[in-house]
Design a protein around this motif. Structure first.
Motif, short mmCIF file in Angstrom:
data_model
loop_
_atom_site.label_atom_id
_atom_site.label_comp_id
_atom_site.label_asym_id
_atom_site.label_seq_id
_atom_site.Cartn_x
_atom_site.Cartn_y
_atom_site.Cartn_z
N LEU A 68 0.83 -1.21 0.00
CA LEU A 68 0.00 0.00 0.00
C LEU A 68 0.87 1.26 0.00
N LYS A 69 1.98 1.17 0.74
CA LYS A 69 2.88 2.34 0.78
C LYS A 69 3.39 2.63 -0.62
N GLU A 70 3.67 1.56 -1.38
CA GLU A 70 4.20 1.77 -2.73
C GLU A 70 3.18 2.45 -3.63
N SER A 71 1.90 2.15 -3.42
CA SER A 71 0.90 2.81 -4.27
C SER A 71 0.83 4.31 -3.94
N ARG A 72 1.10 4.67 -2.69
CA ARG A 72 1.11 6.10 -2.36
C ARG A 72 2.32 6.78 -3.00
N ILE A 73 3.46 6.09 -2.99
CA ILE A 73 4.67 6.68 -3.60
C ILE A 73 4.42 6.96 -5.08
N SER A 74 3.80 5.99 -5.77
CA SER A 74 3.58 6.20 -7.21
C SER A 74 2.56 7.33 -7.43
N ARG A 75 1.56 7.43 -6.56
CA ARG A 75 0.60 8.55 -6.65
C ARG A 75 1.32 9.89 -6.44
N ASN A 76 2.25 9.91 -5.48
CA ASN A 76 2.97 11.16 -5.20
C ASN A 76 3.74 11.65 -6.43
N VAL A 77 4.34 10.70 -7.16
CA VAL A 77 5.09 11.07 -8.37
C VAL A 77 4.13 11.68 -9.39
N ARG A 78 2.96 11.05 -9.57
CA ARG A 78 1.98 11.57 -10.53
C ARG A 78 1.43 12.93 -10.07
N LEU A 79 1.24 13.07 -8.76
CA LEU A 79 0.73 14.34 -8.22
C LEU A 79 1.74 15.47 -8.48
N MET A 80 3.01 15.16 -8.30
CA MET A 80 4.07 16.14 -8.56
C MET A 80 3.99 16.59 -10.03
N ASP A 81 3.83 15.61 -10.96
CA ASP A 81 3.74 15.93 -12.39
C ASP A 81 2.54 16.81 -12.68
N ARG A 82 1.47 16.43 -12.04
CA ARG A 82 0.20 17.15 -12.24
C ARG A 82 0.33 18.61 -11.80
N LEU A 83 0.97 18.82 -10.65
CA LEU A 83 1.18 20.18 -10.17
C LEU A 83 2.08 20.94 -11.14
N ARG A 84 3.12 20.24 -11.63
CA ARG A 84 4.04 20.89 -12.58
C ARG A 84 3.27 21.34 -13.84
N ASN A 85 2.35 20.48 -14.29
CA ASN A 85 1.57 20.80 -15.48
C ASN A 85 0.71 22.05 -15.31
N ILE A 86 0.36 22.35 -14.05
CA ILE A 86 -0.43 23.57 -13.86
C ILE A 86 0.46 24.71 -13.34
N GLY A 87 1.76 24.52 -13.53
CA GLY A 87 2.69 25.63 -13.25
C GLY A 87 3.23 25.70 -11.83
N ILE A 88 3.00 24.62 -11.05
CA ILE A 88 3.51 24.63 -9.67
C ILE A 88 4.65 23.62 -9.56
N GLU A 89 5.84 24.14 -9.41
CA GLU A 89 7.03 23.27 -9.40
C GLU A 89 7.48 23.07 -7.96
N LEU A 90 7.11 21.93 -7.35
CA LEU A 90 7.60 21.65 -5.99
C LEU A 90 8.82 20.74 -6.10
N THR A 91 9.59 20.65 -5.03
CA THR A 91 10.75 19.75 -5.08
C THR A 91 10.60 18.67 -4.00
N TRP A 92 11.21 17.51 -4.27
CA TRP A 92 11.18 16.43 -3.28
C TRP A 92 11.94 16.85 -2.03
N GLU A 93 12.95 17.71 -2.19
CA GLU A 93 13.73 18.17 -1.02
C GLU A 93 12.81 18.90 -0.04
N GLU A 94 11.95 19.78 -0.58
CA GLU A 94 11.04 20.54 0.30
C GLU A 94 10.10 19.58 1.03
#
Ligand code: AMP
Ligand code: FE
Ligand code: FE
Ligand code: ZN
Length: 288
Positions: free
Chosen positions: A95-121
């Protein structure tokens, strides 16, 4: 006072497991269940320290599940009389792995709408499991929103513009996982599923034959009216009642451990009922 629902830094809370025990002791809470999302890591660490505290520690977990016909994630709480074994832990790991993969997609999704977050933050907020509350806090730090609540409503929730679905186990799979691991399953904060109490009742009626044994009646999001309606449903289906603050530390401001409202604490007798459930489990296992 007791609290059967709280989160540590091993899911989306901001307190270490040891600090949860210290907070509980300080607040006069006799027993807490650490119910991290999809993880027993916080419980394991707290368990190693629990002899230093007066507060009793109960093993718990919270699992987001998919219920057919329901758009929103349905959360189940699992409570265990003894620590779950390796196969349940392996399942949690998936289950933890499914959250990790969602997080990667969420990051992409935010980037697509102009919000660039970093994993470091994000990792600066938690070296452990990352979930949407961490994204919410970074969105707030960056000034995109002024509260965690706004981060969810504008970006992260089902109606938000960066909504990204996570693959979740079916509720049937989660119920049988909890039961096979020796636990008691409780339907968490039912108001999140629907504001229609009759709909909640029908869902509970569907889940009882599948092994649902309890319902979380006491929760900060439940009004007095909802509490009494849920208590009524619990009694109709002979379910145990659970309750807790759903404390997440700074990731959910305004929540006090042990309290489900300004003047409302979780009734102590719920612990006795949970223990009775644990005892009946043990007797059943001895006879098998
Ligand atoms: P995740 O499991 O990563 O999808 O994150 C889900 C968590 O986000 C839940 O367990 C809650 O702690 C939090 N959450 C979900 N919806 C909201 C909301 N509308 N406002 C604040 N926190 C929320
Ligand atoms: Fe949470
Ligand atoms: Fe929840
Ligand atoms: Zn929770």
């Amino acid at each position: 006072m007791i609290d059967l629902h709280c989160h540590s830094v091993h899911s989306d809370g901001t307190d270490t497991p040891e600090h949860l025990l210290a907070l509980a002791e300080e607040a006069g809470v006799q027993a807490i269940a650490i119910t991290d999302h999809d993880s027993l890591d916080g419980f394991d660490l707290a368990k190693a320290k629990s002899c230093e505290f007066q507060t009793e520690l109960i093993c718990g977990v919270e699992i987001g599940t998919h219920l057919s016909g329901c758009i929103r994630s349905v959360h189940l709480l699992g409570y265990f009389p003894a620590e779950p074994g390796a196969s349940f832990r392996r399942w949690l790991h998936s289950l933890k792995e499914s959250r990790i993969s969602r997080n990667v997609r969420l990051m992409d999704r935010l980037r697509n709408i102009g919000i660039e977050l970093t994993w470091e933050e994000l990792h600066a907020l938690s070296p452990h499991q990352l979930g949407r509350p961490h994204f919410a806090r970074v969105l707030m730090q960056r000034g995109y929103v002024s509260s965690i609540r706004d981060a969810f409503s504008l970006y992260l929730s089902e109606s938000g513009c960066a909504w990204t679905e996570r693959e979740e186990p079916s509720i049937e799979e989660a119920l049988s996982g909890i039961i096979e691991a020796g636990g008691i399953a409780s339907l968490a904060h039912p108001v999140r599923i629907s504001s229609d109490i009759e709909k909640i009742r029908q869902i509970i009626a569907r889940l009882v034959p599948q092994g649902l044994e309890a319902v979380e009646c006491y929760h900060p999001e439940h009004s007095d009216q909802v509490i009494s309606q849920l208590l009524h449903i619990a009694s109709e289906f002979r379910l145990r009642v659970t309750g807790g603050s759903d404390y997440h530390g700074e990731n959910k401001p305004g929540i006090r451990m042990g309290w489900t409202g300004d003047e409302m604490t979780v009734p102590d007798e719920l612990l006795e009922s949970l223990r009775a459930g644990f005892d009946s489990r043990r007797i059943g296992a001895d006879m098998a």
